[in-house]
Structure formats: structure tokens, C-alpha cells
Design a protein around this motif. Structure first.
Motif, PDB file in Angstrom:
ATOM      1  N   GLN A  49       0.805  -1.216   0.000  1.00 10.22           N
ATOM      2  CA  GLN A  49       0.000   0.000   0.000  1.00 10.22           C
ATOM      3  C   GLN A  49       0.839   1.268   0.000  1.00 10.22           C
ATOM      4  N   GLY A  50       2.100   1.168   0.352  1.00  2.00           N
ATOM      5  CA  GLY A  50       2.942   2.356   0.354  1.00  2.00           C
ATOM      6  C   GLY A  50       3.174   2.887  -1.060  1.00  2.00           C
ATOM      7  N   SER A  51       3.259   4.188  -1.179  1.00  4.38           N
ATOM      8  CA  SER A  51       3.482   4.809  -2.494  1.00  4.38           C
ATOM      9  C   SER A  51       4.467   5.955  -2.354  1.00  4.38           C
ATOM     10  N   ASP A  52       5.086   6.296  -3.470  1.00  4.29           N
ATOM     11  CA  ASP A  52       6.070   7.370  -3.476  1.00  4.29           C
ATOM     12  C   ASP A  52       6.142   7.912  -4.895  1.00  4.29           C
ATOM     13  N   VAL A  53       6.760   9.076  -5.006  1.00  7.02           N
ATOM     14  CA  VAL A  53       6.931   9.702  -6.322  1.00  7.02           C
ATOM     15  C   VAL A  53       8.185   9.122  -6.958  1.00  7.02           C
ATOM     16  N   THR A  54       8.003   8.617  -8.153  1.00  6.64           N
ATOM     17  CA  THR A  54       9.123   7.995  -8.866  1.00  6.64           C
ATOM     18  C   THR A  54       9.971   9.071  -9.549  1.00  6.64           C
ATOM     19  N   PRO A  55      11.172   8.710  -9.979  1.00  7.91           N
ATOM     20  CA  PRO A  55      12.010   9.707 -10.679  1.00  7.91           C
ATOM     21  C   PRO A  55      11.350  10.307 -11.911  1.00  7.91           C
ATOM     22  N   ASP A  56      10.430   9.573 -12.536  1.00  5.13           N
ATOM     23  CA  ASP A  56       9.753  10.145 -13.710  1.00  5.13           C
ATOM     24  C   ASP A  56       8.461  10.852 -13.311  1.00  5.13           C
ATOM     25  N   ALA A  57       8.370  11.280 -12.028  1.00  2.00           N
ATOM     26  CA  ALA A  57       7.276  12.116 -11.541  1.00  2.00           C
ATOM     27  C   ALA A  57       5.929  11.407 -11.601  1.00  2.00           C
ATOM     28  N   ARG A  58       5.906  10.161 -11.230  1.00  2.00           N
ATOM     29  CA  ARG A  58       4.658   9.413 -11.113  1.00  2.00           C
ATOM     30  C   ARG A  58       4.507   8.935  -9.672  1.00  2.00           C
ATOM     31  N   VAL A  59       3.266   8.891  -9.213  1.00  2.00           N
ATOM     32  CA  VAL A  59       2.982   8.314  -7.902  1.00  2.00           C
ATOM     33  C   VAL A  59       2.714   6.834  -8.114  1.00  2.00           C
ATOM     34  N   ALA A  60       3.604   6.009  -7.581  1.00  2.00           N
ATOM     35  CA  ALA A  60       3.509   4.568  -7.819  1.00  2.00           C
ATOM     36  C   ALA A  60       3.661   3.826  -6.496  1.00  2.00           C
ATOM     37  N   LYS A  61       3.137   2.605  -6.486  1.00  2.00           N
ATOM     38  CA  LYS A  61       3.250   1.752  -5.305  1.00  2.00           C
ATOM     39  C   LYS A  61       4.713   1.360  -5.096  1.00  2.00           C
TER      40      LYS A  61
END
Length: 1364
Positions: free
Chosen positions: A601-613
Motif C-alpha cells: 500500500q505504500g506509495s512514493d513519487v518515482t524519478p519520472d514524476a509518477r505516484v507509484a506503489k
């Protein structure tokens, strides 16, 4: 996988027992913090001991979820932690891992906008329509919109007017004015007019992806005004604007679908019109320059029907929208008044003369019942204001507030709290005792601020005079700490997490991208961000600067936890992070968060500026370990064990790990738990429509998350105490540890079962809506349809009624597919795979059988293929007889009967009945006498429902064959053959319970003859059992035996009937005994007779005969009593009732009736039956009898009393078989001769008196005995004794009477023996007779020449001649 708790008897712990004996346990990976903060939120999760034993595991888990949801709704409302007073409590993390907000992406302004900008005259404004993912810009008279999320967006322009645009606002239109596709109105204000432009949005799964503008031809002139702010009501569609030049007036744009007589389609109204004198006075300066005030901001609170305005002089005005067309100014609050109220609470340089208000934000009634508005100053202070109506806080939209007060002031964060590169575990926390920073200059030069529910604060600070690079300060309530104060005694505190962000440009606009936050529909629980972490998307805010659009997301606690693991900095750093997490939020919340991260369930902003699990293995693994090792232990409530009578396991408080799982599950299902599964509507033409109340994609997401949780728990069950299996109990070293593990196991396995139930339940709903739900619902009964309307997801997941209703829906789905001719196996198999508890493998077989039945009906019941299909369906039904519901069974039986498949219908019903009671408890219940208060009775009643169906089949068979012949041309007809098949199925059944119930039914229908025709041992068993309590069944039993030539058994039953305690008359008992004697005497050659023991038959015959004699005696007494006039009144009825019933013992008949009543003849019969041999009593009774008979004859004026005596003696002799004891010749002959002698004297005396002579025959006494075939030899011996004894009265002349009788008897003896053999039986007897005659004739007893003398001489000569 759960483990079974060993069946160790639980003994109540006695007072004084050392239940807390310390024992070693596994050391955790992390050092656990103090337990004082571990279980504060578990109170509601503790099972109630009184009800624990009555709940199923799923019901217990459902109760836990409900208690958890209830606990989450108790999150304090805004008024509780934003109390009266001041505060400046912020936690500003020095690490991005704990930052409450996170920049997601920056979208550049398209080049085409700059191209248009270069062609303009430099009158430009920019703004956001964040809810549509669009930004806008005005360049002079042109308006352009673009999707800022698109890499190459299309510009949408509005260029149809020539005037410079001064304001733009997106509002919600009034309902029913425009077509439904127009979801918004674009209000464009120019220097000349205001235009209303329709906006249509095409929404996709990712949000709005297309916007289209429509000309509405609605506009209104505003010449002379400069409109700078516009606001619209989303609830009513009303649109307001203010003059941004020199007036604080509020105008409203009215619009309608068509023009009317006195109203245009679009017009404006001034709700704050001033009189002319006031207007003139306002323009006269009297030597001073007038200061003009105008509206700079408007905001609407639809929950209270209020419009707030902020003027250029920092004056707040409150307008009340009492009706749909009115707007009344009810409160005016200048900044000076606000500062004065604050001065009573605190003195601060931040609220000095230079401080102004830069923005206002309404607080809805849904969020707070007391607080109405938050105003932000240019120094960064937030002022919370409450409005009151009279003495009450204003919360009713129908009444207007009358006063507004300052309730709370939140000061900027203390100086020095800007983020720095400190260790990630460091966090600056200000305790309650720390001084409040009331003069912090951290937010000096605030030029704009916004607040979004539930308290997200965005403050834009101008750091340079040029204002080209704003600094953004963001803060949000720390929901976890607010819900769980570390010091409960001090109450709730307004704790916020803060974060600084460099925008890199000047802020132009800000907007909320996601829907407004709301965790509950009321202030209590509204702001609980933790509860909706997995149920709602996190809040996202778009900020427009002069360089582009930046999106900011509110980070969830689960995201912070995952980031804290990622940036923890080694094992020590990770341990510090976890200790801090537990200290701030408690172990239960920590377990729930760790579990959520471990489940993805945790999510974070990826280097390509997407919010992903977050899928990083190290992070997931560490979260798994944190959940397993940091989940705490269950605790046993020792006081409850001692004081309560409940089991010790019911007093176990589960571990924080259990609380964490319950929290996680409840947060996943919270939005669907109480919702109905469907809602009904209607089409324009009145048809039914059925739609899901919860979006199917939402259900799929919940199911996916629960599946991940299920897989996680299954994969790690060996590491989790409570799920580890029996080996976990092996590690328990004390009784307390064992009890605690058992309680933990029960709690955790209940949750695991609930997870599986919810997953399957959602699968069922998804399958249901893959079908034509409207047709399925219409096919249900009215009762079931109403139950479906009321069925919630909770009921579907957790209640047996919900499961049953779901199965009914499954049946409707399959029936619909069968009716359509679809392959039922495909749909049934799909149902079984996706939701096995609603459609098991047995259900699949049932559906196949139903399909075969339908095909048989189509093929024809009398065709070969039709019969094959019927037999195939029967085999399928028999396979699943154990799970076949009564509704399915009734349907199948009905179909079989309609196709004349009677034998199959009967076989299926009997098979189902047998499966319903495999332990045959019903038969045991019957054999034990069918006690009413017995649990086995339920098994019998369940079986009888199947047997009733068999009865219906029998009726159908009989009716079908009643008017048809059995044979045609010597061949059995089809109907007769099917009838015989049906009855063979019935009669050959080995179901004794069925046979019992069937025979009962036969007899209730009056079909006893049908029972006699059944050759089955069950009939005998049935009648034997029933005959114990019912005479009719016993009577039928002997008839059944006799029908099949079992005469000995018939006689036995008849004897038992005669001896029974049934209400039978004596006559009926004698009849049974008579029949029994006849049956016992009957022999049948054959095997049955060979088996019969001869001795048993003789014993039975003897018993029957003896009892029959006794019954005849009782019958004689009964008849005599009935005619006895001495017996009268109630005593008569009582005596007759006693006698006309059971056969009484001899002693009772004699002592109680015969002897007391003086029935001497019956007494003599009793002597005979009892083999009584007392000669004295017998002589006396005979004497009394003769005397009684004579007296009765005389009383009855009988002319020949001797005849009555003779007849009675003769009758008794026959009945007594001339017994030597009870019919003694030596007593009776003298007695009767004496009676004759005495009565002859009386007769002579009477003849002398009346002149009538009635003489008795001289030999009537001896004739009695001769008729009874008493041997003459015996009579001669008695007479000889009388002759020679010379006892009175046979002395003297009376001795001749004996002589006469001797001569008479010897004559008869000679006559009899001469015909049948040797005279007198031999020479010896002849010599004795000759001697007797010689003595009698020579004794001078007889007169010479008399008749008897001559007869004697002739007789003597004859005898003597025989001796020669």
C-alpha cells in the motif's frame, strides 16, 4: 492457516492463583517501548465475555470490524482540538521521509500560450480549474484553456467578444437550466459584460481528459464596474460578483432557461444597494480624500447558506442566503474589531497595525459545528472565527448568525524550524509546557493563503520585494497524534506537521484537484485521515506559478512509514524510526501501517514524476519484520478471570498485531461495509433498473487489496503467534501463556476467515452484475426482493441470512441461463471458482441436474431419450442429496411428477431424507417413545418434510391410475407399470422412519387394508411398536399376522390385547381370547410351523384357556351385577366400569364381588378355576346355592322349584366338567336327595292346603348326574354309602328312597353297559351289584308288592342269570 485449539478443559482460576508466573519468550528484533502506550486504542476491540461463546468466527470478526469502525468515527471533531485560545505547535521534519506533503510534478506552460502572450496588449491573468485538470490565461479579450497534464495540450479559446477580461470563474450551474451534459459554467467578466459559457467535461478513468465550451447566449451588462472576484454556490447554482473598484456591493447574476414577461434570461441584482443620500455623502470629501473600499475575495459555505466577503480594508462581512433569491448582510466584522478580541487572549507584534487579512476560508458545518471561518493575516497568523445565533453556535442553515467571535489563533511556526539536513530520525516537537511563539516572523509578507479540509494549510510567503519567487509553507493536522494524545489528561492538542517548499516562481492560483476531503458526514470523525488512507485518494493540490503548474500530494501515514524505512539509515536508524513511530502513534497503528506497507500500500513519487506503489523488496521485507516482531503480545485480564464466570479465553485482550489487522481490514472495507449491494430505479417508461451502489472498480480494488492481505498472512502464518499452528502452544511455558495464545488464535483466525468471506462476497457481487440484474431481481418473490434491497455488504459477508439470500440469487442466475438455453455448466463452474461458498461444487451438480430435467421436458417424458435424461438427472440429484435444499427438492419432485417419473421422485425424496439425518437420530427418537422435549425431534421433523412430498407423489399416482385399466390385451399398461414401480420403491425402502411415517399416514387416511397388503418386516416392526400404546394398531397387528397365516403370533397379540390396559370392554377381551384359542389351536404346515415350538404353543393355549375361563367368570359377575337391584347409584356405575374392563384376578373377583354379592354358583366356578380343594367350603357353598335357588323359585312363585335347582346343578356340572373337587358326587347326591325329601313334604302340605298336587319325578336327582354322564358305578357307591350309613334323614321309612334310587341307577347301569360292552364292567362288579340288590330287597325297606319291589326282583334275577 489457523490451528485448532487443544480441547484442554478450562478451569476458573481461583483467587490467589499465580497466573502471571513469568516465563521466557522470544526476544523481538527491535527493542519494544514502554507498554503504557501500547494498547490505548484496543478497548473497543476486546471481546465481550458474555457473548463470545455464541458467536461464529466470522460473526466475531465482524463485531471486531464494527467496533473498529465505530472507534474510527470517534476521531475528535475540529472544535475539540482547535479550542478556545492560541497555539503554535508544529512538527517540521528535517527529513523528507516525514514530510506531510510532497511535490509530484511540475507542468510547464505550453509554448503556444507564450506565443499568444507576445501578441497581446499586456492585460493578463492566469488561473486554475484544478478539478478539471485545466489551467487558463487571459490575454486582453482572449481566454484560453488547456489541460496542463497533457504533454502537448490543445488550446481551447474564447475570443468572441472585444473587451478586456477582468475575472474568470468556474461555477456549478443551477439544476434543470441547461442540458445534463453541461456540468459547469464558465463565468467571464469583461469591462463591459459578464458572459456565461457552458462547459462539458468528458471524464475517463484518469480524470477529465476533454473539455468543450458551449455558447449559452447569456450575458449581462456591467458597464461602469470592474469585476475582480466571482463566486458560485455549488448547491443552488447562484452566482455572485463584486465591484472591484470603489464599492463593497454584492451583485448576483440571475439566469433561467427561457425569458419571461418580467425577467430576462440573464440579469444582475445588487443585494447591497445604498440610498442616494449615502451615495452622495460618500462622494463628498469635505477637504479630505475619500478612501474607497471594495471586495477582494468572496467565499461560500453551502452547508450554512452563508456568503463571506473580504474587503480591501480587511473587513469581513457575512451574508445569509435565507431563500433562493435573497442575500442579507447579517454580520460586519472589521479587522480592528478582530484584533481587539484577540487582544483579550494574547499580545503579539504579528497582529499590529500593519497586519492585514489576505484571505478567508469557510469551514463547513460538516467539518465543525462551532467554527465557521478561518482568516489568514499578512503575518501568517490563522484566526479561527465562530458565529453564533443568539446564545448558540450557528450551525442551522435556516437561521442567520448574529455575532462572530475569535475562537482560536494559530501562530506561525517558531523561527529556526525550517528544514535542515539533520539526521532523519530527528523531529522537533514542542510540548505543551513549551512557550508559544507569538512573534515568529517566519510567515511575514504572506500574500496569499488557502485552507482545504480537514485543515491542509498553504501559505505563500513573498521573500523578496520583487515577489518573483514565493516560498510555500504547508501544514496539516497530525491525525494519528490528535486521535491518540500522548498525555490524555491534558486533552487534545492541535498538532500539525509542517513543510517548506521553494516554488521557484510567483504563485498565481491554487486549486484542489481531488474531491473535497471528508472521512465522515458529521464533525465527529470528519478529519480522520488515517481511516481513509486506502479508501479515498490522497488530497492533491495544483499550484499555478508564472513558470508552470506544480502538483502537491498529501502524504499518507503509510507513505511516511515506507519512506522512513527507505531513508532510515541502517539497522540503528530503522530501530529509531520505529521507536518514534510507536511513541507517536501507538503499537496498534504501527502494526496496521507496517502491514499495509508489507501488502504493497505504500506509495512514493518515482524519478519520472509518477505516484507509484512501493515494490522495493527491502522495504517490504522490513515492513514484514516490523509487523511480525513488533506486534506485541495478547494480555489476559486477570481480574475478569477471577471475578467472572466466563471462560478465561474470553478475557484475553488480543495483541496490537490483531488490532493492526483489524484496522487495516476496516479501512479497506469502510466505504462498502454498511452500503446496500444494489439500488433500484426506473426507466422513463416505468421499467426496472438495478445498479450497484458501489462502483464495481472500487469493489475490485478492495478485493485485490484483501487478496494481497490474505496471501501475506498465509505466507507468514508460521511466524505469527496465533496463526503459527499447534507448535506455538508448545512454546507456552505457563497456563497464562497458553490461554493468551488460545485467545489470540481465536481472534486472528476469525479475521482470516472474514477476509476470505469478504473476497468471495465481492466476487459474487461482481458476477451478479455481469448478468442482467434487473431480470434476476424480478424473478424473485416479493419477500426475497425486499430482502435483496435491504442486503448490505456486511450482511452478505458475515450473516447466514446474507449467505442464504446470495444462494437464492445464484439460483435465479442459473435458472435464467437455463431458461435462455445457455450452458449451465459454464456459468455454474465460473460461480464455483470465484465464490465457492455461494456456489459450491454441489451447487454445480444441482444446476446440471436441473438442466437435464429441462432437456427431458423438451424431449418428452415418454420418449426413450427423455427417460434417460430423467434417470441422469436423478443420479445427479442423488449425488448431492446431502446439500439439496427443500426448495430444490420440491421443484425437482414437481417436475418428476409432471413427467410421470413417480419412482424417481420417491427415491430422491427418500435419499434426501436419509442424508438429512445420517446418524438416524429420528429412529432412535421414535424407539425411545418420541419425547417432545428432545433435540432429536428436529431431525425427525426435517425428514418428514421429505416424506410429505412422497405422500403427494402417492396421491398423484393414485389419481393418474384411478380411471385407467391395469391390463389391455393381457399386457400391463404404462400407467399401471409406473404405479407398480412407485409402490415397489416405497415398499422396498429400508428407511424405517419413512415406513413408520407412511403407515401413520395410511391409517390417518383410513387405508388400513392397504397396510395389510404390504408384505414387509417394517409393517410388523411398526405395528409392534405402535401396539404398545394403541389398541387399534395392536388389533391391526394380529390381523396382519392372520392375513399371512402366522396364527401363533396372531394368538399372542390377541392374548396381549385381552390382558392389556387399553380401554377395551370385557366382551371385546373375551372375543380376543376366543380368537386366540382358535388361532393357537390352528396348525399350518410349512416352514413357519416347523419353526414353532410345540411346547410354546401348548403353553400359550393353556394360558389363553385359563384367562378365558377367568374372563367368563367375570362376565357372569358383570351380567349378574347389571340385573342386581341391590346395586344402585354411583356405586353401580363404578362397579360396572371396573368389571367391564381389564380381566381381574380371581381373588378380587371372589372377595370383592361374588362372595359379597352371594353369587354362590359363581363362587363354585371360582373354586374350580383356582383349583380350590377345601371340601368344607365347597359343601357349604353348594348347600347355600341350593337353598338360595329354592328361595328364589319360591319368591318367584315357581310351581316346580326343583326344576330350577336341577337346571342350575346341571349347568354348573357342565361348566365344571364334573370336577371331583368342585362338583363332588358324594356331597351333591345326598344334598339333593335331602332337598327333594324336604321339599316333597312341603309340597304334600301345600297340596293338602290348596288341593293341587305338583309332584316331582322320583328320580330327578339321579337324572341330573346321569345326564352329566357321571359314572353309574360312582352313583351306586354313593347310594350304598347312604344306605348303609343309616344317617338322618335317610333312616326308617326314608331309607326306601335310597333303595329306589339304587334300583334305578343299577337299571341304567345295566342298560348302558349292555349296549357298549361288558355288563357292569366285569364279573366282579356284577357280583357286587347282585349282593347289593339281595340286601336291599331282603331288608324289608320296600313294601311287598310295590312297584319298586317288583322291579328290584326282576333286576336281581337278570343280574344273577348273568352270573351263571
Amino acid at each position: 492457516m489457523s490451528f485448532a485449539v487443544p480441547a484442554t478443559p478450562q478451569r476458573p482460576t481461583p483467587p490467589g492463583a499465580f497466573i502471571n508466573t513469568p516465563a521466557p519468550s522470544r526476544p523481538p528484533v527491535f527493542r519494544a517501548p514502554s507498554t503504557s502506550t501500547s494498547f490505548q486504542n484496543q478497548t473497543a476491540l476486546t471481546a465481550a465475555p458474555s457473548a463470545a461463546q455464541t458467536l461464529t468466527p466470522i460473526e466475531r470478526a465482524a463485531r471486531t470490524i464494527n467496533e473498529t469502525l465505530t472507534q474510527e468515527t470517534r476521531y475528535p471533531d475540529l472544535d475539540t482540538y482547535v479550542g478556545q485560545g492560541i497555539s503554535s505547535e508544529y512538527d517540521i521534519p528535517t527529513s523528507t521521509a516525514w514530510a506531510p506533503f510532497q511535490r509530484v510534478k511540475t507542468y510547464d506552460i505550453p509554448d503556444r500560450i507564450f506565443e499568444q502572450y507576445n501578441h497581446g496588449q499586456m492585460s493578463t491573468m492566469m488561473g486554475l480549474f484544478a478539478e478539471l485538470n485545466h489551467a487558463w490565461i487571459t490575454i486582453d479579450n482572449q481566454l484560453y484553456l488547456w489541460d496542463y497534464t497533457h504533454p502537448n495540450p490543445e488550446l481551447i479559446g474564447f475570443e468572441e467578444q472585444p473587451n478586456t477580461i477582468t475575472a474568470v470563474k468556474l461555477v456549478v450551474p443551477r439544476p434543470k437550466v441547461f442540458v445534463d451534459s453541461i456540468s459547469h459554467l464558465l463565468v467571464v467578466a469583461t469591462t463591459s459584460d459578464i458572459y456565461l459559457i457552458g462547459v462539458s467535461c468528458q471524464r475517463g478513468p484518469e480524470g477529465v481528459h476533454s473539455v468543450t465550451l458551449y455558447q449559452t447566449r447569456m450575458h449581462v451588462s456591467i458597464k461602469g464596474m470592474k469585476v475582480s472576484c466571482i463566486e458560485g454556490s455549488a448547491k443552488t447554482g447562484r452566482i455572485f460578483f463584486g465591484d472591484g473598484r470603489d464599492s463593497d456591493d454584492i451583485y448576483e447574476i440571475t439566469y433561467q432557461q427561457e425569458e419571461k414577461w418580467f425577467a430576462n434570461r440573464c440579469a444582475k441584482i445588487n443585494h447591497v444597494s445604498k440610498p442616494l443620500t449615502s451615495t452622495l455623502l460618500s462622494t463628498i470629501s469635505f477637504g479630505q480624500k475619500a478612501v474607497h473600499e471594495h471586495v477582494v475575495q468572496m467565499a461560500i459555505d453551502d452547508t450554512r447558506n452563508l456568503l463571506y466577503t473580504l474587503s480591501s480594508s480587511s473587513t469581513i462581512r457575512v451574508f445569509h442566503m435565507k431563500t433562493a433569491n435573497t442575500l442579507d448582510c447579517v454580520i460586519t466584522r472589521p479587522l480592528s474589531s478582530i484584533k481587539t478580541m484577540i487582544g483579550h487572549m494574547v499580545r503579539s507584534d504579528l497582529l499590529g497595525p500593519n497586519a492585514t487579512l489576505v484571505s478567508i476560508d469557510p469551514i463547513s458545518a460538516t467539518e465543525s459545528a462551532r467554527l465557521n471561518l478561518m482568516a489568514t493575516t499578512s503575518t501568517g497568523c490563522r484566526i479561527f472565527l465562530s458565529a453564533t445565533s443568539g446564545t448558540y453556535y450557528f450551525s442551522d442553515s435556516s437561521s442567520a448568525p448574529t455575532s462572530m467571535q475569535v475562537h482560536h489563533v494559530k501562530f506561525p511556526p517558531p523561527e529556526g524550524q525550517q528544514s535542515s539536513q539533520s539526521p532523519s530520525s530527528q523531529i522537533i516537537t514542542y510540548q505543551a509546557a513549551a512557550p508559544i511563539a507569538t512573534n515568529s516572523k517566519m510567515l511575514i509578507m504572506t500574500r496569499k493563503a488557502n485552507r482545504y479540509a480537514p485543515g491542509h494549510f498553504f501559505c505563500f510567503v513573498q521573500r523578496t520585494q520583487a515577489g518573483d519567487n514565493d516560498l510555500l509553507f504547508m501544514s496539516a493536522p497530525d491525525s494519528g497524534r490528535i486521535a491518540r494524545p500522548q498525555e490524555p489528561a491534558q486533552g487534545f492538542r492541535y498538532t500539525e506537521l509542517g513543510h517548506w517548499l521553494q516554488l521557484g516562481g510567483q504563485m498565481e492560483d491554487i486549486g484542489l484537484v481531488t474531491p473535497p476531503f471528508s472521512a465522515a458526514p458529521s464533525p465527529m470523525g470528519f478529519g480522520n485521515e488515517l481511516a481513509v488512507q486506502f479508501d479515498q485518494p490522497g488530497s492533491e493540490i495544483a499550484i499555478l506559478t508564472n513558470t508552470g503548474v506544480q502538483t502537491i500530494r498529501r502524504r499518507r501515514l503509510v507513505d511516511m512509514f515506507a519512506s522512513a524505512i527507505r531513508y532510515g539509515g541502517g539497522d540503528e536508524g530503522l530501530e529509531a524510526e520505529l521507536r518514534k513511530f510507536v511513541r507517536l502513534y501507538g503499537r496498534g497503528e504501527t502494526s496496521a501501517t507496517a502491514l499495509a506497507v508489507a501488502c504493497g500500500q505504500g506509495s512514493d513519487v518515482t524519478p519520472d514524476a509518477r505516484v507509484a506503489k512501493i515494490t522495493d523488496h527491502d522495504i517490504l521485507e522490513y515492513a514484514r519484520k516490523a509487523f511480525i516482531e513488533f506486534g506485541g503480545k495478547p494480555q489476559l485480564n486477570e481480574n475478569s478471570v477471577v471475578d467472572n464466570s466466563a471462560s478465561a479465553i474470553d478475557n484475553v485482550r488480543p495483541s496490537p498485531r490483531h488490532e493492526g489487522i483489524a484496522l487495516y481490514i476496516s479501512r479497506l472495507v469502510r466505504s462498502i461495509w454498511k452500503s446496500p449491494i444494489l439500488k433500484e430505479g426506473s426507466t422513463p417508461i416505468g421499467g426496472l433498473t438495478v445498479a450497484p451502489t458501489v462502483n464495481l472498480s472500487k469493489l475490485q480494488n478492495v478485493q485485490r487489496d484483501l487478496t494481497h492481505l490474505q496471501e501475506f498472512l498465509d505466507a507468514n502464518k508460521s511466524f505469527i503467534d496465533g496463526l503459527a499452528g499447534p507448535e506455538a502452544l508448545g512454546r507456552a511455558t505457563t497456563k497464562q501463556d497458553e490461554i493468551e495464545l488460545q485467545g489470540e488464535n481465536r481472534a486472528l483466525t476469525s479475521l482470516v476467515q472474514l477476509i476470505g468471506s469478504v473476497i468471495e462476497g465481492i466476487s459474487f457481487v461482481l458476477v451478479l452484475f455481469d448478468e442482467r440484474v434487473d431480470e434476476i431481481v424480478l424473478s424473485l418473490s416479493d419477500t426475497s426482493r425486499q430482502r435483496v434491497r435491504e442486503l448490505t455488504f456486511e450482511g452478505l459477508f458475515c450473516s447466514s441470512n446474507g449467505k442464504d439470500l446470495a444462494k437464492e440469487l445464484v439460483k435465479a442466475i442459473v435458472n435464467r441461463n437455463i431458461a435462455k438455453g445457455s450452458n449451465v455448466e459454464t456459468i455454474a463452474e465460473a460461480l464455483r471458482r470465484r465464490c465457492g461458498s455461494f456456489c459450491s461444487s454441489e451447487d454445480v451438480v444441482i444446476f446440471k441436474a436441473q438442466e437435464q430435467l429441462k432437456k427431458a421436458s423438451e424431449a418428452g417424458a415418454n420418449t426413450e431419450s427423455g427417460r434417460m435424461l430423467l434417470n441422469e438427472s436423478l443420479k445427479l440429484f442423488e449425488k448431492v442429496a446431502a446439500s439439496l435444499s427443500m426448495e430444490h427438492l420440491e421443484w425437482a419432485i414437481k417436475q418428476y411428477v409432471s413427467m410421470a417419473f413417480y419412482a424417481g421422485a420417491i427415491r430422491l425424496a427418500l435419499k434426501v431424507a436419509q442424508q438429512l439425518d445420517r446418524g438416524n437420530r429420528a429412529l432412535a427418537w421414535i424407539k425411545d417413545g418420541s419425547p417432545q422435549q428432545d433435540v432429536r425431534r428436529a431431525a425427525f421433523e426435517s425428514r418428514t418434510k421429505c416424506y410429505d412430498l412422497v405422500h403427494e407423489v402417492i396421491r398423484a399416482v393414485d389419481k393418474a391410475c384411478s380411471d385407467k385399466p391395469d391390463m389391455v390385451d393381457g399386457i400391463l399398461t404404462l400407467s399401471a407399470r409406473r404405479r407398480d414401480e412407485a409402490y415397489d420403491e416405497i415398499n422396498n425402502s429400508d428407511d424405517e422412519v419413512f415406513q413408520t411415517y407412511l403407515y401413520d399416514w395410511y391409517l390417518s387416511q383410513g387405508w388400513s387394508d392397504r397396510l395389510l397388503e404390504i408384505s414387509s418386516p417394517h409393517v410388523v416392526t411398526y405395528l409392534q411398536r405402535k401396539s404398545l400404546d394403541d389398541a387399534a394398531h395392536a388389533d391391526l397387528l394380529w390381523r396382519y399376522y392372520a392375513h399371512y397365516n402366522s396364527y401363533f403370533e396372531a394368538a399372542t397379540v390377541q392374548l396381549q390385547l385381552a390382558k392389556s390396559g387399553f380401554e377395551l370392554s370385557l366382551e371385546r377381551r373375551i372375543e380376543y381370547l376366543s380368537r386366540a384359542r382358535a388361532n393357537a389351536s390352528t396348525r399350518v404346515t410349512g416352514i413357519s410351523d416347523m419353526r414353532m415350538n410345540r411346547q410354546s404353543r401348548q403353553e400359550l393355549l393353556r394360558e389363553v384357556s385359563d384367562l378365558l375361563d377367568l374372563a367368563n367368570i367375570q362376565e357372569d359377575i358383570l351380567q349378574r351385577m347389571r340385573s342386581d337391584i341391590r346395586l344402585q347409584g354411583e356405586r353401580r356405575e363404578e362397579v360396572l366400569k371396573q368389571l367391564d374392563g381389564q380381566i381381574l384376578p380371581l381373588d378380587e373377583l371372589y372377595n370383592g364381588y361374588a362372595d359379597q354379592a352371594g353369587y354362590y354358583d359363581i363362587c363354585i366356578q371360582v373354586y374350580h378355576a383356582a383349583d380350590y380343594r377345601n371340601a368344607t367350603d365347597i359343601r357349604a357353598t353348594w348347600t347355600n346355592l341350593v337353598e338360595q335357588l329354592h328361595i328364589e323359585a319360591v319368591e318367584q312363585q315357581h310351581t316346580q322349584p326343583w326344576e330350577l335347582v336341577a337346571e342350575s346343578v346341571r349347568t354348573l356340572g357342565r361348566r365344571l366338567n364334573c370336577s371331583e373337587t368342585t362338583f363332588p358326587i358324594a356331597v351333591l347326591v345326598p344334598l339333593l336327595l335331602q332337598y327333594d325329601l324336604t321339599t316333597s313334604t312341603d309340597r304334600a302340605r301345600e297340596a293338602g292346603r290348596t288341593g293341587e298336587v305338583v309332584m316331582a319325578p322320583q328320580t330327578w336327582v339321579l337324572d341330573i348326574f346321569l345326564e352329566l354322564r357321571v359314572p353309574c358305578e360312582s352313583l351306586v357307591a354313593v347310594l350304598e354309602t347312604l344306605y348303609w350309613s343309616d344317617e338322618p334323614p335317610f333312616t326308617g321309612r326314608n331309607k326306601r328312597i335310597i333303595a329306589k334310587h339304587l334300583i334305578y341307577v343299577i337299571e341304567k347301569w345295566l342298560e348302558d353297559t349292555s349296549r357298549h360292552g361288558v355288563v357292569f364292567g366285569g364279573e366282579e362288579n356284577t357280583i357286587a351289584v347282585a349282593d347289593t340288590l339281595k340286601e336291599v330287597l331282603s331288608g324289608a325297606v320296600l313294601e311287598e308288592g310295590s312297584e319298586w319291589m317288583e322291579r328290584g326282583r326282576v333286576l336281581r334275577a337278570t343280574v344273577e342269570s348273568m352270573l351263571r
